[in-house]
Motif scaffolding. Structure first.
Motif, mmCIF file in Angstrom:
data_model
loop_
_atom_site.group_PDB
_atom_site.id
_atom_site.type_symbol
_atom_site.label_atom_id
_atom_site.label_comp_id
_atom_site.label_asym_id
_atom_site.label_seq_id
_atom_site.Cartn_x
_atom_site.Cartn_y
_atom_site.Cartn_z
ATOM 1 N N LEU A 82 0.723 -1.149 0.122
ATOM 2 C CA LEU A 82 0.012 0.088 0.024
ATOM 3 C C LEU A 82 0.951 1.121 -0.096
ATOM 4 C CD1 LEU A 82 -2.859 1.221 0.038
ATOM 5 C CD2 LEU A 82 -2.648 1.066 2.499
ATOM 6 N N TRP A 83 1.741 1.229 0.892
ATOM 7 C CA TRP A 83 2.705 2.223 0.994
ATOM 8 C C TRP A 83 3.629 2.544 -0.492
ATOM 9 C CZ3 TRP A 83 8.226 2.550 0.121
ATOM 10 C CH2 TRP A 83 8.600 4.004 0.685
ATOM 11 N N LEU A 84 3.956 1.424 -1.113
ATOM 12 C CA LEU A 84 4.301 1.562 -2.693
ATOM 13 C C LEU A 84 3.679 2.253 -3.582
ATOM 14 C CD1 LEU A 84 6.412 -1.752 -2.904
ATOM 15 C CD2 LEU A 84 7.292 0.473 -2.684
ATOM 16 N N GLY A 85 2.360 1.618 -3.526
ATOM 17 C CA GLY A 85 1.359 2.280 -4.487
ATOM 18 C C GLY A 85 0.869 3.869 -4.038
ATOM 19 N N LEU A 86 0.934 4.244 -2.862
ATOM 20 C CA LEU A 86 0.660 5.712 -2.450
ATOM 21 C C LEU A 86 1.732 6.542 -2.812
ATOM 22 C CD1 LEU A 86 -1.580 5.111 0.777
ATOM 23 C CD2 LEU A 86 -2.346 5.668 -1.297
ATOM 24 N N SER A 87 2.826 5.925 -2.483
ATOM 25 C CA SER A 87 3.971 6.744 -2.645
ATOM 26 C C SER A 87 4.004 7.167 -4.203
ATOM 27 C CB SER A 87 5.206 6.359 -2.106
ATOM 28 O OG SER A 87 5.480 5.018 -2.470
ATOM 29 N N TRP A 181 9.546 4.331 -26.155
ATOM 30 C CA TRP A 181 7.872 4.584 -26.230
ATOM 31 C C TRP A 181 7.193 4.611 -24.920
ATOM 32 C CZ3 TRP A 181 3.761 1.316 -24.693
ATOM 33 C CH2 TRP A 181 2.618 1.915 -25.298
ATOM 34 N N LEU A 182 7.740 3.550 -24.130
ATOM 35 C CA LEU A 182 7.343 3.578 -22.642
ATOM 36 C C LEU A 182 7.469 4.754 -22.063
ATOM 37 C CD1 LEU A 182 7.801 -0.147 -22.036
ATOM 38 C CD2 LEU A 182 5.351 0.954 -22.423
ATOM 39 N N ARG A 183 8.589 5.701 -22.322
ATOM 40 C CA ARG A 183 9.023 6.644 -21.197
ATOM 41 C C ARG A 183 8.555 7.973 -21.821
ATOM 42 N NH1 ARG A 183 14.044 3.592 -21.056
ATOM 43 N NH2 ARG A 183 14.115 2.349 -19.193
ATOM 44 N N ARG A 184 7.858 8.056 -22.964
ATOM 45 C CA ARG A 184 7.233 9.015 -23.353
ATOM 46 C C ARG A 184 6.162 9.790 -22.376
ATOM 47 N NH1 ARG A 184 4.909 7.271 -29.387
ATOM 48 N NH2 ARG A 184 7.131 7.298 -30.397
ATOM 49 N N PRO A 185 6.150 10.895 -22.027
ATOM 50 C CA PRO A 185 5.650 11.638 -20.924
ATOM 51 C C PRO A 185 4.099 11.007 -20.710
ATOM 52 C CG PRO A 185 6.681 13.403 -21.853
ATOM 53 C CD PRO A 185 7.013 12.281 -22.817
ATOM 54 N N ARG A 186 3.282 10.979 -21.778
ATOM 55 C CA ARG A 186 2.049 10.631 -21.347
ATOM 56 C C ARG A 186 1.706 9.080 -21.210
ATOM 57 N NH1 ARG A 186 -1.732 13.541 -26.085
ATOM 58 N NH2 ARG A 186 -1.335 15.769 -25.479
ATOM 59 N N THR A 187 2.615 8.289 -22.015
ATOM 60 C CA THR A 187 2.819 6.779 -21.641
ATOM 61 C C THR A 187 3.209 6.476 -20.306
ATOM 62 O OG1 THR A 187 2.955 6.471 -24.201
ATOM 63 C CG2 THR A 187 3.381 4.508 -22.430
ATOM 64 N N ALA A 188 4.432 7.035 -20.074
ATOM 65 C CA ALA A 188 4.825 6.968 -18.568
ATOM 66 C C ALA A 188 3.907 7.221 -17.565
ATOM 67 C CB ALA A 188 6.219 7.593 -18.503
ATOM 68 N N ARG A 189 3.149 8.403 -17.653
ATOM 69 C CA ARG A 189 2.236 8.752 -16.470
ATOM 70 C C ARG A 189 1.336 8.028 -16.675
ATOM 71 N NH1 ARG A 189 3.218 14.341 -18.460
ATOM 72 N NH2 ARG A 189 1.621 13.929 -19.792
ATOM 73 N N ALA A 190 0.860 7.204 -17.613
ATOM 74 C CA ALA A 190 -0.265 6.369 -17.607
ATOM 75 C C ALA A 190 -0.002 5.017 -16.804
ATOM 76 C CB ALA A 190 -0.842 5.826 -18.949
ATOM 77 N N ILE A 191 1.439 4.497 -17.431
ATOM 78 C CA ILE A 191 1.858 3.301 -16.719
ATOM 79 C C ILE A 191 1.982 3.726 -15.043
ATOM 80 C CG2 ILE A 191 3.828 1.625 -16.560
ATOM 81 C CD1 ILE A 191 3.879 1.927 -19.682
ATOM 82 N N GLU A 192 2.731 4.720 -14.796
ATOM 83 C CA GLU A 192 2.883 4.976 -13.485
ATOM 84 C C GLU A 192 1.792 5.148 -12.636
ATOM 85 O OE1 GLU A 192 5.360 8.466 -13.699
ATOM 86 O OE2 GLU A 192 7.060 7.328 -14.498
ATOM 87 N N GLY A 193 0.878 5.697 -13.279
ATOM 88 C CA GLY A 193 -0.373 5.945 -12.428
ATOM 89 C C GLY A 193 -1.214 4.631 -12.381
ATOM 90 N N GLY A 194 -1.153 3.511 -13.502
ATOM 91 C CA GLY A 194 -1.771 2.501 -13.375
ATOM 92 C C GLY A 194 -1.061 1.675 -12.207
ATOM 93 N N SER A 195 0.236 1.371 -12.325
ATOM 94 C CA SER A 195 1.241 0.663 -11.225
ATOM 95 C C SER A 195 0.768 1.105 -10.036
ATOM 96 C CB SER A 195 2.268 0.709 -11.462
ATOM 97 O OG SER A 195 3.040 1.850 -11.377
ATOM 98 N N GLY A 196 0.455 2.376 -9.662
ATOM 99 C CA GLY A 196 0.407 2.983 -8.487
ATOM 100 C C GLY A 196 -0.854 2.720 -7.942
ATOM 101 N N THR A 197 -2.224 2.709 -8.618
ATOM 102 C CA THR A 197 -3.230 2.367 -8.416
ATOM 103 C C THR A 197 -3.426 0.719 -8.004
ATOM 104 O OG1 THR A 197 -4.205 4.010 -9.845
ATOM 105 C CG2 THR A 197 -5.787 2.217 -9.236
ATOM 106 N N ALA A 198 -2.930 -0.059 -8.920
ATOM 107 C CA ALA A 198 -2.768 -1.485 -8.764
ATOM 108 C C ALA A 198 -2.156 -2.022 -7.494
ATOM 109 C CB ALA A 198 -2.135 -2.092 -10.022
ATOM 110 N N LEU A 199 -1.186 -1.114 -7.135
ATOM 111 C CA LEU A 199 -0.400 -1.645 -5.838
ATOM 112 C C LEU A 199 -0.997 -0.981 -4.737
ATOM 113 C CD1 LEU A 199 3.227 -0.848 -6.777
ATOM 114 C CD2 LEU A 199 2.510 -3.009 -6.188
ATOM 115 N N THR A 200 -1.771 -0.053 -4.887
ATOM 116 C CA THR A 200 -2.607 0.646 -3.814
ATOM 117 C C THR A 200 -3.941 -0.267 -3.578
ATOM 118 O OG1 THR A 200 -1.976 2.961 -4.247
ATOM 119 C CG2 THR A 200 -3.952 2.551 -2.866
ATOM 120 N N ALA A 201 -4.420 -0.855 -4.594
ATOM 121 C CA ALA A 201 -5.610 -1.864 -4.524
ATOM 122 C C ALA A 201 -5.058 -2.945 -3.725
ATOM 123 C CB ALA A 201 -6.259 -2.146 -5.814
ATOM 124 N N LEU A 202 -4.002 -3.569 -4.321
ATOM 125 C CA LEU A 202 -3.493 -4.796 -3.808
ATOM 126 C C LEU A 202 -3.265 -4.609 -2.088
ATOM 127 C CD1 LEU A 202 -1.095 -6.005 -6.464
ATOM 128 C CD2 LEU A 202 -3.241 -7.299 -5.698
#
Length: 213
Positions: A82-87, A181-202
């Motif tokens: 949870l801490w990893l996701g929220l951070s 491709w993955l580090r393009r600003p929009r793509t990176a933000r989407a992945i980081e947001g998705g990973s943060g949300t997934a970790l928070t949910a887990l």
């Protein structure tokens, strides 16, 4: 040819490759750099070594049969995930504010050290309360009748660690390979947001959910 061993390899490979907190942490850190992604991958394998040692020593059985101890591990693991996701979500929000003030940045994961990535991978796996249950429920099914259980259990547990050492570094290298491709600003933000949300949910599931048994 050991048919049971081959069957176990197939089952274990599917379990290792199943996306979860380990996968999410490796991908997120690999976005920061290949070195960080590989460090997290090695950390995950190191966490599996802990569960291997517990299974071989029989301590995993003690852990599972003691609800208070098991719940403590579950809460610790959930709190860490949870801490990893929220951070991660907080860092994403902070970077978005900075980019809004200074113009759009280059994207990509937040800088992180090799040691920190290694620690994140290790703790994410080592504090996973499902792992002892998984080892105890799966490994005995692939120990042939009449065979000494200790050597066979050690072999099967080692197979899981080896598969993790193959799969997670491969994920980190693939993410780095697609980094342009993955580090393009929009793509990176989407992945980081998705990973943060997934970790928070887990993490929330582990902290607030029922005892996993």
């Amino acid at each position: 040819m050991d048919a049971q061993l081959l069957a176990f390899v197939a089952v274990a490979a599917g379990m290792v490759a199943l996306p979860g907190a380990d996968f999410t942490v490796v991908v997120r850190n690999a976005l920061a750099s290949r070195r960080s992604g590989l460090a997290s991958a090695v950390g995950v394998a190191g966490g599996l070594l802990v569960h291997t040692a517990l299974a071989v020593a029989g301590l995993a059985a003690v852990l599972v049969t003691m609800p208070v101890l098991f719940r403590t591990v579950q809460l610790l693991g959930g709190a860490y995930v949870l801490w990893l996701g929220l951070s991660g979500l907080y860092a994403l929000r902070r970077n978005a504010v900075r980019e809004g003030e200074a113009g759009e940045g280059q994207g990509g994961g937040a800088p992180t050290t090799w040691a920190r990535s290694l620690r994140q991978g290790f703790l994410t796996n080592a504090l996973n309360p499902k792992a002892p249950v998984l080892f105890l429920s799966l490994l005995p099914q692939f120990v042939p009748d009449g065979s000494p259980p200790l050597p066979r259990t050690l072999l099967l547990a080692s197979v899981v660690v080896l598969l993790a050492l193959i799969w997670f570094p491969a994920v980190a290298l693939l993410v780095d390979r697609l980094g342009r491709w993955l580090r393009r600003p929009r793509t990176a933000r989407a992945i980081e947001g998705g990973s943060g949300t997934a970790l928070t949910a887990l993490g929330l599931v582990l902290v607030t959910g029922p005892l996993l048994r």
